[in-house]
Motif scaffolding. Structure first.
Motif, PDB file in Angstrom:
ATOM      1  N   SER A 132       2.709  -8.440  -1.044  1.00  0.00           N
ATOM      2  CA  SER A 132       3.475  -9.681  -1.207  1.00  0.00           C
ATOM      3  C   SER A 132       4.974  -9.413  -1.244  1.00  0.00           C
ATOM      4  CB  SER A 132       3.038 -10.400  -2.491  1.00  0.00           C
ATOM      5  OG  SER A 132       1.820 -11.073  -2.308  1.00  0.00           O
ATOM      6  N   ARG A 133       5.368  -8.363  -1.919  1.00  0.00           N
ATOM      7  CA  ARG A 133       6.797  -8.019  -1.946  1.00  0.00           C
ATOM      8  C   ARG A 133       7.291  -7.690  -0.540  1.00  0.00           C
ATOM      9  NH1 ARG A 133       6.895  -3.204  -5.784  1.00  0.00           N
ATOM     10  NH2 ARG A 133       8.987  -2.991  -4.914  1.00  0.00           N
ATOM     11  N   VAL A 168      11.328 -11.745   5.203  1.00  0.00           N
ATOM     12  CA  VAL A 168      12.046 -13.004   5.496  1.00  0.00           C
ATOM     13  C   VAL A 168      13.459 -12.701   5.973  1.00  0.00           C
ATOM     14  CG1 VAL A 168      12.966 -15.133   4.487  1.00  0.00           C
ATOM     15  CG2 VAL A 168      10.664 -14.345   3.857  1.00  0.00           C
ATOM     16  N   ALA A 169      14.069 -11.685   5.391  1.00  0.00           N
ATOM     17  CA  ALA A 169      15.447 -11.330   5.753  1.00  0.00           C
ATOM     18  C   ALA A 169      15.556 -10.892   7.208  1.00  0.00           C
ATOM     19  CB  ALA A 169      15.959 -10.215   4.841  1.00  0.00           C
ATOM     20  N   ASP A 195      14.783  -3.928   0.753  1.00  0.00           N
ATOM     21  CA  ASP A 195      14.785  -5.339   0.358  1.00  0.00           C
ATOM     22  C   ASP A 195      13.652  -5.674  -0.614  1.00  0.00           C
ATOM     23  OD1 ASP A 195      16.978  -5.756   1.948  1.00  0.00           O
ATOM     24  OD2 ASP A 195      15.847  -6.597   3.644  1.00  0.00           O
ATOM     25  N   MET A 196      12.584  -4.898  -0.576  1.00  0.00           N
ATOM     26  CA  MET A 196      11.435  -5.175  -1.444  1.00  0.00           C
ATOM     27  C   MET A 196      11.772  -5.056  -2.923  1.00  0.00           C
ATOM     28  SD  MET A 196       8.384  -3.224   0.654  1.00  0.00           S
ATOM     29  CE  MET A 196       7.259  -3.194  -0.737  1.00  0.00           C
ATOM     30  N   GLY A 219       7.512  -5.515  14.635  1.00  0.00           N
ATOM     31  CA  GLY A 219       8.929  -5.325  14.914  1.00  0.00           C
ATOM     32  C   GLY A 219       9.837  -5.306  13.708  1.00  0.00           C
ATOM     33  N   ILE A 220       9.321  -4.943  12.558  1.00  0.00           N
ATOM     34  CA  ILE A 220      10.124  -4.909  11.336  1.00  0.00           C
ATOM     35  C   ILE A 220      10.755  -3.535  11.151  1.00  0.00           C
ATOM     36  CG2 ILE A 220       9.956  -4.932   8.801  1.00  0.00           C
ATOM     37  CD1 ILE A 220       7.926  -7.185   9.068  1.00  0.00           C
ATOM     38  N   ASP A 221      12.016  -3.519  10.752  1.00  0.00           N
ATOM     39  CA  ASP A 221      12.715  -2.295  10.372  1.00  0.00           C
ATOM     40  C   ASP A 221      12.201  -1.906   8.984  1.00  0.00           C
ATOM     41  OD1 ASP A 221      14.471  -0.440   9.260  1.00  0.00           O
ATOM     42  OD2 ASP A 221      16.249  -1.313  10.198  1.00  0.00           O
TER      43      ASP A 221
END
Length: 250
Positions: free
Chosen positions: A143-144, A150-151, A191-192, A182-184
């Motif tokens: 979830s985190r 989202v960012a 960010d988590m 495709g997430i960095d």
């Protein structure tokens, strides 16, 4: 002995909440006889016990549903209009379906294609996703990670990929899934740790506690709380009823 049958059955009904107190005034022998009659009756008709349990469960469910309606009304803005929550379907839809879910929940995984089919069938439906990790540390990490995505504008794709995954969700698997959409992952990990994400998850837990939600998935639509998975036709009916009742306000 037959003269005691009616009082005995009344005592049985009392146990089901359906008769006034009638046992007062019986002497010990009469009470013993009543107990024997009731015992014999239940042995011969065990289905009565099941019927009593079902009646009690139905009464409790009705009481909980009525209590939930009031709480949903009080918490409506937090349920429907928390700007931090992710929305799928039509963001300006006239009816909102709220789902509390956990990425490791098998029933949530079963419900996901049903929710997506509902969105496809109803272009006016708005769906609010409440991250509600309750199945251990892996659920919390997932979830985190989802909220951190989202960012990067990747929540919807990441959400679907996490829900579609099978088996355990250790950290490395979560990151592998993130890469596929495709997430960095280095930015994601950083960010988590945001306090804002921790607060959002804590607020979802607080809402769930106030609504006596203790399992996933749990759905809210209109003034109805629906615990557990539900089929497509039942969901469509609830949406239709809410649309008729709320006139665009739910």
């Amino acid at each position: 002995m037959r003269r005691l049958l009616a009082p005995a059955l009344s005592v049985l009904m009392l146990a089901q909440g359906a008769a006034p107190v009638l046992a007062a005034g019986f002497d010990d022998q009469q009470k013993q006889e009543i107990r024997g009659i009731v015992k014999d009756y239940l042995v011969q008709h065990p289905e009565v016990i099941l019927e009593a349990i079902q009646a009690l469960q139905a009464r409790q469910d009705a009481e909980q549903a009525n209590e939930a309606k009031g709480k949903i009304a009080d918490l409506r803005d937090k349920l429907l209009r928390d700007s931090r929550d992710q929305v799928i379907g039509n963001p300006k839809g006239d009816v909102t379906l709220v789902e509390f879910f956990d990425y490791r929940c098998g029933y949530c995984k079963q419900a996901q294609p049903i929710v997506m089919e509902l969105i496809k069938a109803d272009p006016k439906l708005r769906v609010v996703l409440k991250e509600f990790p309750i199945l251990g540390p892996d659920s919390l990490v997932a979830s985190r990670a989802a909220l951190a995505s989202v960012a990067q504008g990747k929540y919807a794709a990441f959400h679907e990929a996490l829900i579609a995954s099978r088996g355990a969700l250790p950290d490395d698997k979560i990151m592998e899934i993130a890469k596929t959409v495709g997430i960095d992952t280095e930015k994601l990990k950083a960010d988590m740790s945001s306090p804002a994400i921790a607060a959002q998850i804590a607020d979802a837990h607080s809402l769930a506690e106030k609504l006596a939600i203790n399992g996933t998935p749990s759905f809210i639509i209109g003034d109805q709380l629906i615990p557990g998975a539900i089929d497509l036709e039942a969901l469509k009916k609830l949406v239709s009823d809410a649309r008729s009742a709320c006139a665009g306000t739910c």
